[in-house]
Design a protein around this motif. Sequence first.
Motif, PDB file in Angstrom:
ATOM      1  N   ASN A  75     -21.538  -4.780  -2.466  1.00  0.00           N
ATOM      2  CA  ASN A  75     -21.319  -3.667  -3.401  1.00  0.00           C
ATOM      3  C   ASN A  75     -19.931  -3.669  -4.013  1.00  0.00           C
ATOM      4  O   ASN A  75     -19.420  -2.644  -4.436  1.00  0.00           O
ATOM      5  CB  ASN A  75     -21.650  -2.313  -2.765  1.00  0.00           C
ATOM      6  CG  ASN A  75     -20.838  -2.030  -1.517  1.00  0.00           C
ATOM      7  OD1 ASN A  75     -19.862  -2.713  -1.229  1.00  0.00           O
ATOM      8  ND2 ASN A  75     -21.254  -1.010  -0.774  1.00  0.00           N
ATOM      9  N   GLY A  76     -19.311  -4.859  -4.068  1.00  0.00           N
ATOM     10  CA  GLY A  76     -18.189  -5.036  -4.961  1.00  0.00           C
ATOM     11  C   GLY A  76     -16.807  -5.185  -4.370  1.00  0.00           C
ATOM     12  O   GLY A  76     -16.624  -5.500  -3.203  1.00  0.00           O
ATOM     13  N   ILE A  77     -15.814  -4.969  -5.269  1.00  0.00           N
ATOM     14  CA  ILE A  77     -14.408  -5.127  -4.954  1.00  0.00           C
ATOM     15  C   ILE A  77     -13.885  -3.857  -4.289  1.00  0.00           C
ATOM     16  O   ILE A  77     -14.081  -2.752  -4.801  1.00  0.00           O
ATOM     17  CB  ILE A  77     -13.595  -5.412  -6.232  1.00  0.00           C
ATOM     18  CG1 ILE A  77     -14.132  -6.663  -6.951  1.00  0.00           C
ATOM     19  CG2 ILE A  77     -12.117  -5.556  -5.910  1.00  0.00           C
ATOM     20  CD1 ILE A  77     -14.089  -7.926  -6.135  1.00  0.00           C
ATOM     21  N   LYS A  78     -13.198  -4.024  -3.170  1.00  0.00           N
ATOM     22  CA  LYS A  78     -12.684  -2.895  -2.397  1.00  0.00           C
ATOM     23  C   LYS A  78     -11.158  -2.877  -2.414  1.00  0.00           C
ATOM     24  O   LYS A  78     -10.502  -3.873  -2.692  1.00  0.00           O
ATOM     25  CB  LYS A  78     -13.173  -2.973  -0.948  1.00  0.00           C
ATOM     26  CG  LYS A  78     -14.680  -3.013  -0.801  1.00  0.00           C
ATOM     27  CD  LYS A  78     -15.330  -1.749  -1.325  1.00  0.00           C
ATOM     28  CE  LYS A  78     -16.832  -1.781  -1.144  1.00  0.00           C
ATOM     29  NZ  LYS A  78     -17.486  -0.571  -1.653  1.00  0.00           N
ATOM     30  N   MET A  79     -10.618  -1.703  -2.049  1.00  0.00           N
ATOM     31  CA  MET A  79      -9.192  -1.570  -1.817  1.00  0.00           C
ATOM     32  C   MET A  79      -8.981  -0.653  -0.625  1.00  0.00           C
ATOM     33  O   MET A  79      -9.651   0.377  -0.486  1.00  0.00           O
ATOM     34  CB  MET A  79      -8.476  -1.000  -3.038  1.00  0.00           C
ATOM     35  CG  MET A  79      -7.003  -0.685  -2.786  1.00  0.00           C
ATOM     36  SD  MET A  79      -6.159  -0.027  -4.245  1.00  0.00           S
ATOM     37  CE  MET A  79      -5.811  -1.562  -5.086  1.00  0.00           C
ATOM     38  N   VAL A  80      -8.021  -1.040   0.242  1.00  0.00           N
ATOM     39  CA  VAL A  80      -7.712  -0.231   1.409  1.00  0.00           C
ATOM     40  C   VAL A  80      -6.196  -0.099   1.545  1.00  0.00           C
ATOM     41  O   VAL A  80      -5.452  -1.040   1.257  1.00  0.00           O
ATOM     42  CB  VAL A  80      -8.336  -0.843   2.687  1.00  0.00           C
ATOM     43  CG1 VAL A  80      -7.714  -2.195   3.019  1.00  0.00           C
ATOM     44  CG2 VAL A  80      -8.216   0.111   3.861  1.00  0.00           C
ATOM     45  N   LYS A  81      -5.756   1.081   1.969  1.00  0.00           N
ATOM     46  CA  LYS A  81      -4.334   1.317   2.206  1.00  0.00           C
ATOM     47  C   LYS A  81      -3.916   0.624   3.500  1.00  0.00           C
ATOM     48  O   LYS A  81      -4.610   0.697   4.515  1.00  0.00           O
ATOM     49  CB  LYS A  81      -4.045   2.808   2.298  1.00  0.00           C
ATOM     50  CG  LYS A  81      -2.566   3.129   2.514  1.00  0.00           C
ATOM     51  CD  LYS A  81      -2.337   4.606   2.804  1.00  0.00           C
ATOM     52  CE  LYS A  81      -2.522   5.433   1.558  1.00  0.00           C
ATOM     53  NZ  LYS A  81      -2.103   6.852   1.799  1.00  0.00           N
ATOM     54  N   LEU A  82      -2.751  -0.052   3.450  1.00  0.00           N
ATOM     55  CA  LEU A  82      -2.222  -0.717   4.634  1.00  0.00           C
ATOM     56  C   LEU A  82      -1.099   0.099   5.264  1.00  0.00           C
ATOM     57  O   LEU A  82      -0.472   0.941   4.613  1.00  0.00           O
ATOM     58  CB  LEU A  82      -1.693  -2.112   4.265  1.00  0.00           C
ATOM     59  CG  LEU A  82      -2.702  -3.125   3.735  1.00  0.00           C
ATOM     60  CD1 LEU A  82      -2.003  -4.439   3.444  1.00  0.00           C
ATOM     61  CD2 LEU A  82      -3.857  -3.339   4.712  1.00  0.00           C
ATOM     62  N   ALA A  83      -0.846  -0.173   6.535  1.00  0.00           N
ATOM     63  CA  ALA A  83       0.317   0.393   7.205  1.00  0.00           C
ATOM     64  C   ALA A  83       1.588  -0.159   6.553  1.00  0.00           C
ATOM     65  O   ALA A  83       1.549  -1.183   5.865  1.00  0.00           O
ATOM     66  CB  ALA A  83       0.280   0.040   8.693  1.00  0.00           C
ATOM     67  N   PRO A  84       2.745   0.489   6.756  1.00  0.00           N
ATOM     68  CA  PRO A  84       3.983   0.030   6.117  1.00  0.00           C
ATOM     69  C   PRO A  84       4.349  -1.424   6.402  1.00  0.00           C
ATOM     70  O   PRO A  84       4.980  -2.079   5.571  1.00  0.00           O
ATOM     71  CB  PRO A  84       5.037   0.995   6.678  1.00  0.00           C
ATOM     72  CG  PRO A  84       4.277   2.251   6.947  1.00  0.00           C
ATOM     73  CD  PRO A  84       2.934   1.791   7.440  1.00  0.00           C
ATOM     74  N   ASP A  85       3.951  -1.957   7.567  1.00  0.00           N
ATOM     75  CA  ASP A  85       4.252  -3.359   7.853  1.00  0.00           C
ATOM     76  C   ASP A  85       3.284  -4.321   7.185  1.00  0.00           C
ATOM     77  O   ASP A  85       3.437  -5.543   7.288  1.00  0.00           O
ATOM     78  CB  ASP A  85       4.275  -3.610   9.363  1.00  0.00           C
ATOM     79  CG  ASP A  85       2.924  -3.403  10.036  1.00  0.00           C
ATOM     80  OD1 ASP A  85       1.929  -3.130   9.340  1.00  0.00           O
ATOM     81  OD2 ASP A  85       2.864  -3.528  11.282  1.00  0.00           O
ATOM     82  N   ALA A  86       2.258  -3.790   6.489  1.00  0.00           N
ATOM     83  CA  ALA A  86       1.260  -4.579   5.749  1.00  0.00           C
ATOM     84  C   ALA A  86       0.455  -5.507   6.652  1.00  0.00           C
ATOM     85  O   ALA A  86      -0.155  -6.458   6.169  1.00  0.00           O
ATOM     86  CB  ALA A  86       1.921  -5.384   4.629  1.00  0.00           C
ATOM     87  N   ARG A  87       0.407  -5.191   7.933  1.00  0.00           N
ATOM     88  CA  ARG A  87      -0.315  -6.037   8.889  1.00  0.00           C
ATOM     89  C   ARG A  87      -1.567  -5.382   9.452  1.00  0.00           C
ATOM     90  O   ARG A  87      -2.324  -6.031  10.183  1.00  0.00           O
ATOM     91  CB  ARG A  87       0.615  -6.436  10.044  1.00  0.00           C
ATOM     92  CG  ARG A  87       1.824  -7.225   9.589  1.00  0.00           C
ATOM     93  CD  ARG A  87       2.774  -7.534  10.728  1.00  0.00           C
ATOM     94  NE  ARG A  87       3.993  -8.159  10.224  1.00  0.00           N
ATOM     95  CZ  ARG A  87       5.028  -8.511  10.974  1.00  0.00           C
ATOM     96  NH1 ARG A  87       4.973  -8.300  12.293  1.00  0.00           N
ATOM     97  NH2 ARG A  87       6.108  -9.056  10.437  1.00  0.00           N
TER      98      ARG A  87
END
Length: 327
Positions: free
Chosen positions: A170-182
């Motif tokens: 169902n397509g392209i997603k986006m998710v928020k990361l923690a400040p360390d981007a890990r």
Amino acid sequence: MRLTFFLLLILGAVKLRAQDSLQTNIPVHDPVIIREGGVYYVFATGRGIAVWSSKNMQTWKKERPVFSTPPEWAVKAVPGFKGHIWAPDISHYDGLYHLYYSISTFGKNRSAIGLATNQTLDPASPGYHWTDHGPVVESIPGRDEWNAIDPNLIIDGQQQPWLAFGSFWNGIKMVKLAPDARHIAQPQTWFTLASVPRTRPGSDSTAGNGAIEAPFIFKKFDYFYLFASYDYCCRGEKSTYKMRVGRSKTLTGPYLDRDGKPMTQGGGTLLLEGNADWHGVGHNAVYTFDGVDYLIFHGYDAKDKGRSRLRVEQLDWQDAWPVLHLK
């Protein structure tokens, strides 16, 4: 005299091998690029993640892959994975180079996006060492109607890291990361950025025919531009890959094409498609070097039996929309 002649032959062979390692129109798939210290580095799909370097974006030298052996966590996480790593994404964030990469098998959504970091991209530097941080996002058949591949890191105006990714389902997603981007930030914040209607859905673990993948988000003017690849890659002479784009005033969307159609409803303004010289073109990224914007992508070369090759083209803009003026 014989010894001198023999040494000259050896030196000549070494020089020829060094010259042979420099190539133009290199064979890559899913390329991304970055520059450090006057040297451009391309990362691409390949065993251990393929790496090439260049001082002019025209002549390229093959470097050692990022991983000499497959990450142990990935072998355990994804059945059938044997070290061929897909679609890396490279950026400099919080003082380190962040390399996200995809672990999967073709057409399945038992997938994961991993992360490795490095202080430098120069293999000759004493500080050169890739540290693997394991999985950041994982998709599981029967649980997720999305696929954890094709990552792209984007930082918003508040220096908050986000990860766009995905293909088919169902397509392209986006998710928020923690400040360390890990890691994924908690509580979790998700968005769907683009999709293609699936007229023939697959099972919970197969892609069906909603052919969209490879998101890349680029900030320009007052907009975020979402580039994505539509239709089918990886079929050589039968590839139908093409690039489309939409834009939004906010990072999380909605992304609209020139006609105002949302990309979540199959919209997307055509940027480039295949022709008689290139059977398909796609999986692009956009970068600015010395004030010039570039589109980097791969195409299936009609003059070389449909093999995938690197293309780097200058990206221009008209009425705040990206355009290509190809020769």
